[in-house]
Design a protein around this motif. Structure first.
Motif, short mmCIF file in Angstrom:
data_model
loop_
_atom_site.label_atom_id
_atom_site.label_comp_id
_atom_site.label_asym_id
_atom_site.label_seq_id
_atom_site.Cartn_x
_atom_site.Cartn_y
_atom_site.Cartn_z
N SER A 10 -21.12 -3.62 17.22
CA SER A 10 -21.86 -4.85 16.93
C SER A 10 -23.36 -4.62 16.80
O SER A 10 -24.07 -5.44 16.22
CB SER A 10 -21.59 -5.88 18.02
N ALA A 11 -23.84 -3.48 17.34
CA ALA A 11 -25.28 -3.20 17.26
C ALA A 11 -25.75 -3.05 15.82
O ALA A 11 -26.88 -3.41 15.49
CB ALA A 11 -25.60 -1.93 18.05
N TYR A 12 -24.89 -2.53 14.95
CA TYR A 12 -25.27 -2.31 13.56
C TYR A 12 -25.11 -3.57 12.70
O TYR A 12 -25.26 -3.50 11.48
CB TYR A 12 -24.45 -1.18 12.96
N MET A 107 -33.41 1.61 14.26
CA MET A 107 -33.96 0.59 15.17
C MET A 107 -32.85 -0.24 15.79
O MET A 107 -32.98 -0.70 16.94
CB MET A 107 -34.95 -0.30 14.40
N GLN A 108 -31.75 -0.45 15.07
CA GLN A 108 -30.60 -1.13 15.66
C GLN A 108 -30.04 -0.32 16.84
O GLN A 108 -29.66 -0.88 17.87
CB GLN A 108 -29.52 -1.34 14.60
N TRP A 109 -30.00 0.99 16.66
CA TRP A 109 -29.54 1.84 17.77
C TRP A 109 -30.52 1.76 18.94
O TRP A 109 -30.10 1.71 20.10
CB TRP A 109 -29.41 3.29 17.30
N MET A 110 -31.82 1.75 18.65
CA MET A 110 -32.83 1.66 19.71
C MET A 110 -32.66 0.37 20.52
O MET A 110 -32.74 0.38 21.75
CB MET A 110 -34.23 1.72 19.11
N LYS A 111 -32.41 -0.72 19.83
CA LYS A 111 -32.22 -1.99 20.54
C LYS A 111 -30.99 -1.95 21.43
O LYS A 111 -31.00 -2.42 22.57
CB LYS A 111 -32.12 -3.15 19.54
N ARG A 112 -29.91 -1.39 20.89
CA ARG A 112 -28.69 -1.29 21.69
C ARG A 112 -28.92 -0.43 22.93
O ARG A 112 -28.46 -0.77 24.04
CB ARG A 112 -27.56 -0.71 20.84
#
Length: 321
Positions: A10-12, A107-112
């Motif tokens: 769901s992060a992506y 950045m999506q991975w960083m947020k997750r």
């Protein structure tokens, strides 16, 4: 703690607007695009917010413009990953190019990751931490000015005197009566509902686009594997992937490549089949010679001829003749 997450996670599927609001609120910045963080300085400070004190912020350059300056920031980030034993691969060559999709995915991975380590649970002052960075103070001033201008624009305007209000009452009433006679240009709740529906549709299309792009990227990486990159099937797949047209010729050429390779394999195997047929024919002939031996006419007779000769001799010596 999430270090490597799948493409279907769901992060992506987090949108750009949510990513930007998270970055700006966490670091008190005023980014308008995700690719503005391609220098790597924002990533370093996000890791510093998740693990306070682990990032040497004096080595981070918020004023990096050239690729070699950005690479230094990513080296600092990679050192932090090594300290934390994070196995996430940083594709520096793609991120420094400022490509929107690559920067959004990272950045999506960083947020997750930051959400998984409960970032923000402690008191973190991003402006104070950026003061030791190169270009950090200028970035802090810009963000403070943008926030101040936003607050000023959203604040209600106050009227200076009562006489002006009295003079404005009659024109205001006239304008209100005219507006009541005209149909509303905004459209009301139906208009707002339509806008919301379109926004949701755009977000859904962006997620679907990013999903299929990631699938194609995985296929491209697989085709670059040294063990299979020279196979004709892989060449045909790459022909379709890298075709810039939309006329369908790439598909026909790929099928021709596969069929021609199959024809060459068939031709390479045909001499072997002929040799095997010749061997089987010679073996059958040898078996016939063993079962029915025949001798040439050089004085050697067959067993049947010998029996007939013996019978003739006995008949000639018989006293009845």
């Amino acid at each position: 703690m999430a270090t490597n997450i799948g493409i279907m996670d769901s992060a992506y599927f987090v949108g750009r607007s949510e990513i930007l609001s998270w970055i700006n609120s966490t670091l008190q910045l005023s980014l308008s695009k995700v690719e503005e963080a391609c220098s790597g300085a924002v990533h370093c400070q996000l890791m510093d917010a998740a693990h306070p004190g682990i990032v040497p912020m004096h080595k981070v350059n918020f004023d990096a413009k050239n690729e070699y300056e950005m690479i230094q920031n990513y080296k600092v980030l990679q050192d932090v990953f090594n300290k934390l034993k994070i196995t996430k691969h940083i594709e520096v060559s793609k991120l420094v190019k400022g490509r929107p999709l690559d920067n959004l995915e990272f950045m999506q991975w960083m947020k997750r990751y930051c959400d998984s380590v409960n970032a923000g649970a402690h008191n973190y002052n991003p402006l104070e931490r950026r003061e030791v960075c190169k270009g950090g103070r200028e970035g802090g001033k810009k963000s403070a000015q943008s926030q101040a201008s936003t607050k000023a624009s959203s604040a209600p305007k106050s009227h200076s005197s009562h006489p002006t209000r009295r003079n404005e009452v009659q024109p205001a009433n006239a304008a209100a009566s005219q507006a009541a006679k005209r149909p509303s240009s905004s459209g009301g709740p139906a208009y707002d509902e339509k806008i919301t529906e379109l926004k949701l549709s755009i977000d859904s299309l962006e997620k679907e686009r990013d999903f299929y792009f990631a699938k194609l990227r995985d296929i491209e990486i697989l085709c670059q594997t040294p063990e299979i990159e020279r196979l004709p099937v892989v060449a045909a797949i790459q022909k379709i992937l890298y075709d810039a047209g939309n006329d369908g010729t790439a598909m026909a050429e790929a099928q021709a490549m596969i069929s021609s390779d199959h024809y060459e394999d068939a031709e390479g195997l045909s001499p072997i089949a002929e040799v095997s047929e010749e061997r089987s024919a010679s073996e059958n002939q040898k078996r016939k010679n063993i079962v029915n031996p025949e001798f040439d006419a050089a004085g050697i007779t067959t067993p049947r001829q010998r029996l007939s000769d013996i019978s003739n001799v006995h008949c000639s010596e018989s006293p009845l003749i």
